[in-house]
Scaffold this active site. Structure first.
Site, short mmCIF file in Angstrom:
data_model
loop_
_atom_site.label_atom_id
_atom_site.label_comp_id
_atom_site.label_asym_id
_atom_site.label_seq_id
_atom_site.Cartn_x
_atom_site.Cartn_y
_atom_site.Cartn_z
N GLY A 214 3.43 -5.07 -11.38
CA GLY A 214 4.56 -4.77 -11.10
C GLY A 214 5.21 -6.35 -10.70
O GLY A 214 4.33 -7.25 -10.63
N GLY A 216 7.08 -9.58 -8.41
CA GLY A 216 7.36 -9.95 -7.26
C GLY A 216 6.05 -10.16 -6.35
O GLY A 216 4.86 -10.20 -6.63
N CYS A 241 -3.30 -6.20 -11.87
CA CYS A 241 -2.12 -7.37 -11.65
C CYS A 241 -1.74 -7.34 -10.31
O CYS A 241 -2.54 -7.54 -9.57
CB CYS A 241 -1.22 -7.29 -12.57
SG CYS A 241 -0.11 -8.50 -12.84
N LEU A 242 -0.55 -6.79 -9.91
CA LEU A 242 0.05 -6.55 -8.59
C LEU A 242 -0.89 -5.65 -7.95
O LEU A 242 -1.12 -6.15 -6.71
CB LEU A 242 1.46 -6.32 -8.63
CG LEU A 242 1.97 -6.05 -7.25
CD1 LEU A 242 3.16 -6.95 -6.96
CD2 LEU A 242 2.33 -4.56 -7.12
N GLN A 245 -3.79 -7.61 -6.19
CA GLN A 245 -3.23 -8.21 -5.11
C GLN A 245 -2.97 -7.29 -3.81
O GLN A 245 -3.43 -7.58 -2.72
CB GLN A 245 -1.97 -8.80 -5.43
CG GLN A 245 -2.19 -9.95 -6.46
CD GLN A 245 -0.81 -10.36 -7.28
OE1 GLN A 245 0.25 -10.14 -6.48
NE2 GLN A 245 -0.86 -10.86 -8.39
N ASN A 283 0.49 -11.48 -16.88
CA ASN A 283 1.76 -11.81 -16.63
C ASN A 283 2.13 -11.73 -15.04
O ASN A 283 2.25 -10.59 -14.33
CB ASN A 283 2.67 -10.66 -17.08
CG ASN A 283 4.16 -10.76 -16.70
OD1 ASN A 283 4.64 -11.74 -16.03
ND2 ASN A 283 4.78 -9.69 -16.91
N GLY A 285 2.92 -13.87 -11.15
CA GLY A 285 3.17 -15.25 -10.34
C GLY A 285 2.61 -15.41 -9.09
O GLY A 285 2.75 -16.16 -8.49
N TYR A 286 1.98 -14.32 -8.71
CA TYR A 286 1.22 -14.35 -7.15
C TYR A 286 -0.31 -14.25 -7.66
O TYR A 286 -0.64 -13.67 -8.72
CB TYR A 286 1.52 -13.20 -6.50
CG TYR A 286 2.94 -13.82 -5.90
CD1 TYR A 286 3.02 -14.14 -4.43
CD2 TYR A 286 3.99 -13.37 -6.38
CE1 TYR A 286 4.32 -14.36 -3.58
CE2 TYR A 286 5.19 -13.75 -5.87
CZ TYR A 286 5.28 -14.41 -4.63
OH TYR A 286 6.56 -14.79 -4.05
N HIS A 323 -4.48 -7.75 -17.70
CA HIS A 323 -3.80 -6.61 -18.07
C HIS A 323 -4.97 -6.16 -19.20
O HIS A 323 -4.79 -6.43 -20.42
CB HIS A 323 -2.71 -6.69 -18.83
CG HIS A 323 -1.47 -6.69 -17.91
ND1 HIS A 323 -0.85 -5.41 -17.37
CD2 HIS A 323 -0.82 -7.69 -17.30
CE1 HIS A 323 -0.09 -5.79 -16.42
NE2 HIS A 323 -0.02 -7.17 -16.30
N GLU A 325 -5.10 -3.46 -20.61
CA GLU A 325 -4.74 -2.35 -21.93
C GLU A 325 -4.25 -3.11 -23.10
O GLU A 325 -4.08 -2.82 -24.17
CB GLU A 325 -3.48 -1.65 -21.16
CG GLU A 325 -2.20 -2.44 -21.01
CD GLU A 325 -2.08 -3.05 -19.60
OE1 GLU A 325 -1.31 -3.93 -19.08
OE2 GLU A 325 -3.36 -2.97 -18.72
#
Length: 357
Positions: A214, A216, A241-242, A245, A283, A285-286, A323, A325
């Protein structure tokens, strides 16, 4: 061909060729992927960002809806050295401003040196540099959208597949290929809104809790974090990914914003146990700063050492920052989904033949 202007946080205003009209603002980021532009542009993780393609020609194999990762384009605008007519027309139909005839190598270098920056964009017959500057000024005055999950999540719970393993996928901006990767391995996938509560998840009674990718800051996905805290140790948990986190934060870890993130299809990742290096699609940014006492770092990014994989075997937790996938990208890490489903005690059945891709 319209006039187009890109106003950057470093004070520059770049003149360009307009390919799809509109005015907008956002965080300027870049991807190094040279294929998969349809997947990138429909990836919910790019919500509220302005996506720059470092590869100079975008659109050389057309636009096909079956490659889309969601039902719309998510970046607020798109930038390339050159867009083909197919892509330009598609972006215009989506009301997403697009501009090209920009030295994207110079632009990417600026982002790498200065970090992801805010920008303003104005494209259209009567667009002016002042219009782009006005958009930038608006962007500078905005804080990061804390409810960004609401913009990318499913409106209602939706079920895919009819397999032996029941997976609850918390949709924080999930790519459709994650769902497909699980369904292909004999799973029933219940895609749930990002703010699903523990009581609502109990009604699903899943064999596996999966937190999706996701956009942000992961701190803005507190409901998903609450689910992990509630169910860890009782139900196997996975994240991408997110999702990695969010899981880390739920188990005592920390997250932090990166200078310019990882975005592309050629990020090298080393497995700490085997020493094997695989190429991955990323992909974000955190990143996870400290994993906390409950999680072990199992994989790291070769370039900067950031955590790419976390695990706790006793708690049945496994996550990836990249990712697996691989839409788009290399298929080096597809076995992640087999490992995830194996935590449930049910053998997955991969009905997807790579040769058919």
């Amino acid at each position: 061909m319209s006039d187009a202007y890109l106003a950057l946080e470093d004070g520059r205003v770049i003149e360009a060729r307009g390919r799809a009209p509109g005015r907008t603002r956002g965080e300027l980021v870049f991807t190094t992927a040279y294929t998969g532009y349809e997947e990138s542009l429909t990836d919910p993780s790019y919500e509220e960002q302005v996506l720059t393609f470092s590869y100079p020609l975008i659109g050389n194999y057309g636009v096909r809806a079956e490659r889309f990762e969601s039902d719309r384009v998510h970046p607020r605008a798109a930038i390339s050295h050159e867009f083909t007519e197919d892509v330009a027309e598609w972006l215009e139909s989506e009301n997403v401003p697009a501009l090209d005839h920009i030295d994207t190598r110079d632009l990417v270098t600026s982002i790498r040196e200065e970090g992801a920056m805010k920008c303003g964009i104005a494209v259209g017959e009567h667009a002016t540099p002042a219009d782009a500057k006005a958009e930038l000024a608006e962007c500078k005055g905005m804080s990061e959208h804390v409810d960004i999950g609401e913009q990318v999540t499913t409106a209602d719970p939706t079920t895919y597949g009819d397999g032996a393993v029941d997976v609850a996928l918390v949709d924080c901006g999930a790519k459709q290929s994650i769902v497909e990767s699980l369904v292909e391995r004999n799973a029933t996938v219940s895609v749930l809104p990002y703010d699903t509560t523990a009581a609502e998840l109990a009604d699903v009674d899943p064999d596996l809790l999966f937190i999706s990718n996701g956009p942000g800051d992961p701190a803005n996905f507190s409901a998903a974090q609450d689910l992990v805290e509630e169910y860890v140790g009782d139900v196997p948990i996975a994240g991408i990914c997110l999702g990695q986190q969010v899981v880390a934060r739920a188990l005592g870890g920390t997250t932090e914003k990166m200078d310019f993130g990882h975005r592309g299809v050629n990020q090298p990742v080393r497995d700490l146990d085997s020493g094997t290096v695989v190429m991955t699609t990323q992909n974000h940014g955190y990143t996870v700063g400290e994993p906390g006492e409950e999680l072990d770092v199992t994989q790291v990014n070769v370039n900067d050492g950031t955590a790419e994989g976390l695990a706790n075997e006793e708690l049945d937790v496994i996550t990836r920052q990249y990712h697996p996938e691989a839409h788009p990208g290399p298929h080096d890490s597809l076995d992640f989904f087999d490992d995830v489903l194996a935590m449930t005690g049910a053998a997955s059945e991969n009905t997807h033949a790579v040769a058919d891709d």
